[in-house]
Design an enzyme around this catalytic site. Sequence first.
Site, short mmCIF file in Angstrom:
data_model
loop_
_atom_site.label_atom_id
_atom_site.label_comp_id
_atom_site.label_asym_id
_atom_site.label_seq_id
_atom_site.Cartn_x
_atom_site.Cartn_y
_atom_site.Cartn_z
N PRO A 2 -77.67 -42.37 -29.10
CA PRO A 2 -77.70 -42.94 -27.77
C PRO A 2 -77.33 -41.92 -26.71
O PRO A 2 -76.31 -41.27 -26.78
CB PRO A 2 -76.64 -44.04 -27.83
CG PRO A 2 -76.13 -44.06 -29.22
CD PRO A 2 -76.46 -42.76 -29.81
N GLU A 3 -78.20 -41.82 -25.75
CA GLU A 3 -77.89 -41.06 -24.54
C GLU A 3 -77.62 -42.10 -23.46
O GLU A 3 -77.52 -43.29 -23.76
CB GLU A 3 -79.06 -40.14 -24.17
CG GLU A 3 -79.40 -39.17 -25.30
CD GLU A 3 -80.50 -38.19 -24.93
OE1 GLU A 3 -80.56 -37.78 -23.76
OE2 GLU A 3 -81.30 -37.84 -25.81
N HIS A 91 -71.99 -50.35 -42.98
CA HIS A 91 -71.57 -49.48 -41.88
C HIS A 91 -71.04 -50.24 -40.68
O HIS A 91 -71.01 -49.72 -39.57
CB HIS A 91 -72.73 -48.58 -41.48
CG HIS A 91 -73.27 -47.81 -42.63
ND1 HIS A 91 -72.50 -46.93 -43.37
CD2 HIS A 91 -74.49 -47.81 -43.22
CE1 HIS A 91 -73.25 -46.42 -44.34
NE2 HIS A 91 -74.45 -46.95 -44.27
N ARG A 110 -73.28 -42.92 -39.32
CA ARG A 110 -72.87 -41.51 -39.41
C ARG A 110 -71.43 -41.27 -38.97
O ARG A 110 -70.91 -40.17 -39.16
CB ARG A 110 -73.84 -40.64 -38.60
CG ARG A 110 -75.18 -40.53 -39.28
CD ARG A 110 -76.14 -39.70 -38.48
NE ARG A 110 -75.80 -38.29 -38.49
CZ ARG A 110 -76.49 -37.36 -37.82
NH1 ARG A 110 -77.51 -37.72 -37.08
NH2 ARG A 110 -76.13 -36.12 -37.89
N ARG A 152 -74.99 -17.42 -14.29
CA ARG A 152 -74.93 -17.87 -15.68
C ARG A 152 -76.25 -17.62 -16.41
O ARG A 152 -77.31 -17.87 -15.88
CB ARG A 152 -74.54 -19.35 -15.75
CG ARG A 152 -73.14 -19.58 -15.23
CD ARG A 152 -72.69 -21.00 -15.46
NE ARG A 152 -72.53 -21.30 -16.89
CZ ARG A 152 -72.09 -22.47 -17.34
NH1 ARG A 152 -71.80 -23.43 -16.49
NH2 ARG A 152 -71.97 -22.68 -18.63
#
Length: 271
Positions: A2-3, A91, A110, A152
Amino acid sequence: MPELPEVETTRRGIAPHLVGRRVVGVAVRNPRLRWPVPPQLASELSGHQVVGVDRRGKYLLLRIGLGTLIAHLGMSGSLRILPARTPAGAHDHVDLVLDDGRALRLTDPRRFGCLLWTRGDPLRHPLLAALGPEPFDAAFSGDYLFRRTRGRRLAVKALLMDGRVVAGVGNIYANESLFFAGIHPGRPAGRIGLARYDKLSAAVRDVLQEAIRAGGTTLRDFVGGDGQPGYFGQQLRVYEREGEPCGVCGDSIRRRVIGQRASYFCPRCQR
DNA sequence: CAACGGACCTGCCTGC
DNA sequence: TGCAGGCAGGTCCGTT
């Protein structure tokens, strides 16, 4: 997994079922996540009302009673509203049982996610304190990106995925945003001008907005608060499309590892 | 400081 | 059919 769009989809899916409800029980079936689920969770939550469900970057903030439950879904986590006593799978880590016969269930195969409790200001929590601006905040602008990147040499895609620069942008949406901005993901961040950063900040917002509208992206296992997948996958222009023709110029989409993450781009449209 | 590699996990897919 | 290897939406931490 998920973002920001998936977390926001989750927030919108669960909030209406949570706000105003009282937590009547907590079942911790497997406390092993990125950090152990705090043992005092049940005593902190039981009997208290859910006051709000907020989001900061990829973190969900459940305001309950005297504190805040901080949840992160990691790569494979999901939060869903289910009838209480729905049999738990391998899970399923935690259930918050509500006073209406339903439960909020955290599933995370996970175990990169986390569930933490704080009585203090969650925005000052060490995990959140250093987060950059929200992409939809006015502070996230082309000017901001330009100023932060002078000198950078870091690849711009790695920069976009740095939560201290901007909160919530992960691998899928970094790739997609750079495609729309016409910027090569490997370009050194300090070698991009203001005009292109204006374009990039707008692209990030647009891509995230559209993804939220579609209910997020389900590649493998993401489900929103109602258990439904997200449909933004159909609109992905480069992510996981190696070898397919670019929708703009027809050239073949390339895949390259940049900043240790798979990166996808059109070699002709992105420079 | 910035930049990089490693670490933490399980599941799924591919190729031998 | 079985198994090894690679890969996956994140991000913290230790080392250069």
